[in-house]
Write a protein that holds these residues in place. Structure first.
Motif, short mmCIF file in Angstrom:
data_model
loop_
_atom_site.label_atom_id
_atom_site.label_comp_id
_atom_site.label_asym_id
_atom_site.label_seq_id
_atom_site.Cartn_x
_atom_site.Cartn_y
_atom_site.Cartn_z
N GLY A 86 0.68 -1.44 0.01
CA GLY A 86 0.06 0.08 -0.03
C GLY A 86 0.74 1.30 0.07
O GLY A 86 0.38 2.23 -0.40
N GLU A 104 0.06 -5.70 -2.45
CA GLU A 104 -0.03 -6.69 -1.25
C GLU A 104 0.84 -7.93 -1.56
O GLU A 104 1.22 -8.63 -0.49
CB GLU A 104 -1.35 -7.25 -1.40
CG GLU A 104 -2.46 -5.85 -1.22
CD GLU A 104 -3.92 -6.43 -1.34
OE1 GLU A 104 -4.11 -7.74 -1.45
OE2 GLU A 104 -4.83 -5.71 -0.87
N TYR A 129 -1.95 3.52 0.78
CA TYR A 129 -3.26 3.33 0.24
C TYR A 129 -3.73 1.95 0.12
O TYR A 129 -3.16 0.99 -0.09
CB TYR A 129 -3.43 3.92 -0.99
CG TYR A 129 -3.21 5.57 -1.03
CD1 TYR A 129 -4.20 6.58 -0.87
CD2 TYR A 129 -1.80 5.75 -1.11
CE1 TYR A 129 -3.88 7.59 -0.90
CE2 TYR A 129 -1.64 7.23 -0.99
CZ TYR A 129 -2.51 8.33 -0.86
OH TYR A 129 -2.34 9.69 -1.02
N LYS A 130 -5.00 1.56 0.41
CA LYS A 130 -5.58 0.14 0.18
C LYS A 130 -5.74 -0.08 -1.25
O LYS A 130 -5.62 -1.20 -1.78
CB LYS A 130 -6.79 -0.02 1.17
CG LYS A 130 -6.63 -0.08 2.61
CD LYS A 130 -7.70 -0.46 3.30
CE LYS A 130 -7.57 -0.15 4.77
NZ LYS A 130 -6.58 -1.19 5.29
N GLU A 131 -6.25 1.09 -1.92
CA GLU A 131 -6.52 1.03 -3.37
C GLU A 131 -6.16 2.27 -4.00
O GLU A 131 -5.88 3.30 -3.35
CB GLU A 131 -7.83 0.65 -3.58
CG GLU A 131 -8.74 1.51 -2.94
CD GLU A 131 -10.28 0.89 -2.71
OE1 GLU A 131 -10.70 -0.11 -2.90
OE2 GLU A 131 -11.22 1.89 -2.45
#
Length: 464
Positions: A86, A104, A129-131
């Motif tokens: 991330g 990931e 960021y996760k996405e």
């Protein structure tokens, strides 16, 4: 007092300073000298002048954008700054923006920083960021660049989710640094770097952490700033306070291929421009001015030691804890104290050796060819297994702030950068008044500038 102007002349390589060469100093080393320091390329690249339009012309700047910034390998950050899934870093160059993310699965990926829906910049700031989600309409991609989805998907049946991934760019690492290249047909980073990885294998910059990072907008074309750091010739006029311990005129200059060059300037040795200095004078001046050495009280040069040997021992005592064994057991005096400064075309210059190492980086300030961003980064090495401090974030100095006012740099080191900065706007202005339209370069002491521009021309002409 000024020394005599006799010069050494070798018909194959041209004139050299009459002082002791860097290779002469290596002959006095007690520890084995690495082959990388014995490499002495003796470059001669001609005597041609340079046009001032290379610095002043908007058209030339646009050629650089198209043929250099879009096609060369550029360092963007430390690997440790994007080490966790991330972690995302935003790198801006001219009017282009690249984002680099750690997926990931732990892979590094780099993409053009633009939403494929309406073109908004996808990520505004570096962070975790996760996405990768666009703030405008929430079009979203996974960290590996694959399209995840968007609101009202029923209205975009014409999008093929499997092919709607972000546009990727090349990404690779060397020496603990992350590099990107926007040219998908570019040579690999390893090929681009030439001799550099083998030279630095001994010094292991990948083991270090970023202890200082300061940047400032400077009022000149980026090449004006860059060129001040790839020659030592200017020290006699611009940095007179360092001459008592800096062998400026006897610096060694090397070039390899199109992308790599080097200056080695010996320290702990007085400039050939000065006469009558004792070893104690050299030490007193170096400990009072230089920020790169330890500073004990009552630093008296022991009988039988030179100033260079004494300073090298002080640095061995100070910095050995950063390495796996005492520096005086294997490192040369040169590696403990000298300015061993490499450069990677177009704009990245790391020091080498077994002491905290400065790295310079210059690039245009946005799309403005008359101002630039200058970065000073210091990498501190670590022994194997040592706890790694967190990399320090960049701090931008204001327009009216001096480098000497940055506590990270300290007054003495910062003053050296301030002296360089005083020249830069005057160079930018003065070039407009050079009636011939051409600049003159020294054949040897400014050979790295000549090498840089010859490589620049090869990119613009399409030869590279």
């Amino acid at each position: 007092m000024t020394a005599k102007l006799d010069v050494k002349i070798d018909n194959t390589i041209g004139p050299r300073s009459p002082g002791p060469s860097y290779q002469d100093l290596l002959d006095k080393e007690l520890n084995p000298v690495p082959d990388s320091l014995r490499d002495n390329t003796n470059p001669y690249l001609g005597s041609e002048n340079l046009s001032v339009e290379r610095y002043l012309s908007r058209e030339f700047h646009e050629q650089e954008v198209e043929h250099v910034w879009k096609r060369t390998w550029q360092s963007v950050c430390r690997v440790t700054e994007i080490s966790e899934p991330g972690d995302t870093f935003v790198y801006d160059i001219v009017d282009m923006s690249i984002l680099i993310s750690r997926t990931e699965q732990g892979e590094l990926k780099a993409f053009n920083n633009a939403c494929l829906h309406r073109g908004r910049q996808l990520i505004d700031e570096s962070g975790n960021y996760k996405e990768l989600r666009c703030p405008y309409h929430a079009f979203t991609w996974n960290l590996d660049g694959g399209f995840k989805g968007a609101p009202c998907a029923w209205d975009f049946h014409h999008i093929d989710k499997d092919t709607f991934g972000l546009t990727d760019v090349l990404v690779d690492t060397w020496g603990g640094w992350v590099f990107i290249n926007m040219d998908k047909n570019a040579p690999s980073l390893q090929e681009y770097l030439g001799v550099l990885p083998s030279h630095f294998e001994r010094w292991k910059p990948e083991n270090g952490y970023k202890m200082i990072h300061v940047e400032k907008v400077i009022p000149c074309n980026w090449k004006v700033g860059w060129e001040a750091f790839i020659e030592s010739y200017h020290a006699v006029a611009t940095h007179p306070q360092i001459l008592p311990y800096t062998d400026d005129a006897d610096s060694q200059y090397d070039v390899w291929g199109d992308h790599i060059s080097r200056t080695i300037t010996a320290l702990g040795v007085p400039s050939f421009h000065l006469e009558g200095l004792t070893d104690q004078d050299v030490v007193d001046n170096m400990l009072g001015v230089s920020a790169m050495v330890a500073r004990p009280n009552n630093a008296l040069v022991p009988d039988g030691k030179t100033a260079r040997e004494y300073i090298a021992q002080l640095n061995a005592d100070e910095f050995s804890s950063n390495h796996d064994q005492p520096l005086d057991s294997f490192a040369t005096n040169s590696e403990r104290m000298d300015s061993i400064l490499y450069s990677i075309f177009p704009n990245f210059a790391p020091w080498a050796g077994f002491h905290p190492n400065i790295t310079y980086r210059f690039r245009p300030n946005g799309d403005d060819h008359q101002t630039a961003i200058m970065e000073i980064i210091v990498i501190c090495q670590l022994a194997t297994g040592a706890e790694r401090p967190k990399d320090t974030p960049v701090r931008r100095l204001g327009d009216d702030e001096l480098f000497s006012q940055a506590p990270e740099l300290g007054e003495s080191l910062g003053t050296i950068f301030d002296q360089d900065l005083q020249n830069m706007p005057k160079i930018q202005k003065g070039m407009k008044n050079v009636k011939s339209g051409e600049l003159v370069l020294a054949n040897y002491q400014e050979v790295r500038i000549r090498h840089f521009h010859q490589t620049l021309d090869k990119y613009i002409s399409g030869e590279l």
